[in-house]
Design an enzyme around this catalytic site. Structure first.
Site, mmCIF file in Angstrom:
data_model
loop_
_atom_site.group_PDB
_atom_site.id
_atom_site.type_symbol
_atom_site.label_atom_id
_atom_site.label_comp_id
_atom_site.label_asym_id
_atom_site.label_seq_id
_atom_site.Cartn_x
_atom_site.Cartn_y
_atom_site.Cartn_z
ATOM 1 N N THR A 32 0.841 -1.196 0.000
ATOM 2 C CA THR A 32 0.000 0.000 0.000
ATOM 3 C C THR A 32 0.879 1.250 0.000
ATOM 4 O O THR A 32 1.923 1.270 0.661
ATOM 5 C CB THR A 32 -0.879 -0.010 1.267
ATOM 6 O OG1 THR A 32 -1.697 -1.175 1.231
ATOM 7 C CG2 THR A 32 -1.761 1.227 1.358
ATOM 8 N N SER A 34 2.181 5.138 -2.166
ATOM 9 C CA SER A 34 2.455 5.703 -3.487
ATOM 10 C C SER A 34 3.495 4.885 -4.258
ATOM 11 O O SER A 34 3.381 4.731 -5.484
ATOM 12 C CB SER A 34 2.910 7.157 -3.344
ATOM 13 O OG SER A 34 4.038 7.235 -2.499
ATOM 14 N N GLY A 86 6.292 -0.756 -0.097
ATOM 15 C CA GLY A 86 7.171 0.348 0.278
ATOM 16 C C GLY A 86 7.452 0.337 1.774
ATOM 17 O O GLY A 86 7.116 -0.603 2.486
ATOM 18 N N ALA A 87 8.075 1.410 2.246
ATOM 19 C CA ALA A 87 8.370 1.558 3.674
ATOM 20 C C ALA A 87 8.530 3.046 3.977
ATOM 21 O O ALA A 87 8.764 3.854 3.078
ATOM 22 C CB ALA A 87 9.648 0.823 4.043
ATOM 23 N N GLY A 100 2.711 4.383 7.433
ATOM 24 C CA GLY A 100 2.357 5.763 7.128
ATOM 25 C C GLY A 100 1.006 5.873 6.438
ATOM 26 O O GLY A 100 0.298 6.870 6.564
ATOM 27 N N GLU A 107 -0.492 -5.312 6.281
ATOM 28 C CA GLU A 107 0.831 -5.460 5.665
ATOM 29 C C GLU A 107 1.635 -6.528 6.404
ATOM 30 O O GLU A 107 2.307 -7.355 5.789
ATOM 31 C CB GLU A 107 1.573 -4.121 5.687
ATOM 32 C CG GLU A 107 0.973 -3.129 4.696
ATOM 33 C CD GLU A 107 1.496 -1.711 4.825
ATOM 34 O OE1 GLU A 107 2.135 -1.385 5.841
ATOM 35 O OE2 GLU A 107 1.266 -0.922 3.900
#
Ligand code: 5RP
Length: 222
Positions: A32, A34, A86-87, A100, A107
C-alpha cells in the site's frame, strides 16, 4: 530525479526482480502507498504471468482489480511467492518502519505469508537509526488512551492520527521522538500492550531485499 521518479525507478526494478520468479499459479502479495501504486500500475504488464494477488489494503485491491488482476482473500492462499511494498524507513539490517498509510496490520499479515519481502523505497527512507518517522501503532479504539499512556512509559510521544480509521475499524497512534536502537525488542514490547493490534516495526520479519532508489541508480541491498 525527484522523489516520484525514484519511486518509479524502484517499482520498475521490482518488476524486473519479480518477473523471473512468477509461475502461472503464483500468488503475489501487494502493499500500500504511493510507491506500491507505481508498482501495481506496472504489474499490469505481467498480469498473464501469474494467477492472482492478495492486497494489504482495500485501496490496493481496487487498483489491482482495475487492471484486471484477480484479488484473493488471504484465507484462500497458503503461500505468496513474494510481497512487494514500500516503507517509511529502513535501516541497514532491513528492519523497517511502515504504516504511514495506516495499512500496517494487513501489511504484517501479508508479509508473514510471503516467501520473500521485496521492499521498494527511495533514498529518503534510508536511515542509520529508525524512529525519525513517527512509529504508527494500530489500536482498538476503546484502548486508545491507555495504550498512549503505556507508550509514554516506553519513551515515546504518541499522537492520535485524527480522522483516520484503518480498514480494520481501528485507530492509529503515531509515536514521535523514539530513537529505536533495538527494533526487535521494541516491536515485542509494543505488541505486549493490551489493546495494540500491531505496530509498524517490521524487525522480526523485515525485508529480505531492499530496492533503494538513489539518484545514480537503484541499489539492491540484501
Ligand atoms: C502504508 C505503508 C507504506 O508502504 C509507507 O507508508 C510508504 O509509503 P509511500 O510509498 O507512499 O512513501 O507502510 O501503510
Amino acid at each position: 530525479m525527484n522523489q516520484d521518479q525514484l519511486k518509479q525507478a524502484v517499482a520498475r526494478a521490482a518488476i524486473d526482480y519479480i518477473a523471473p520468479k512468477l509461475e502461472k499459479d503464483s500468488i503475489l502479495g501487494i502493499g500500500t502507498g504511493s510507491t506500491a501504486n507505481f508498482f501495481i500500475d506496472m504489474l499490469g504488464e505481467l498480469k498473464d504471468d501469474f494467477a492472482a494477488a492478495v492486497a494489504s489494503s482495500d485501496a490496493s485491491a481496487e487498483r489491482l482489480k482495475g487492471l484486471g488482476i484477480e484479488v484473493l482473500d488471504l484465507n484462500e492462499v497458503s503461500e505468496l511467492v513474494a510481497y512487494v511494498d514500500g516503507a517509511d524507513e529502513s535501516n541497514a539490517q532491513l528492519a523497517l518502519i511502515k504504516g504511514g498509510g495506516a495499512a500496517l496490520t494487513r501489511e504484517k499479515i501479508v508479509r508473514a505469508v510471503a516467501r520473500e519481502f521485496v521492499c521498494i523505497a527511495d533514498e529518503s527512507k534510508w536511515v542509520k537509526v529508525l524512529g525519525e518517522f513517527p512509529l504508527p501503532v494500530e489500536v482498538i479504539p476503546m484502548a486508545r488512551s491507555y495504550v498512549a499512556r503505556e507508550l509514554v512509559k516506553l519513551g515515546g510521544d504518541p499522537v492520535y492520527r485524527e480522522g483516520v480509521m484503518t480498514d480494520n475499524g481501528n485507530v492509529i497512534l503515531d509515536v514521535h521522538n523514539l530513537s529505536i536502537t533495538d527494533p526487535k525488542d521494541l516491536e515485542l514490547r509494543i505488541n505486549q500492550i493490551t489493546g495494540v493490534v500491531a505496530n509498524g516495526l517490521f524487525a522480526h520479519k523485515g525485508a529480505d531485499v531492499l530496492l533503494l532508489g538513489r539518484s545514480d541508480g537503484v541499489e539492491t541491498i540484501k
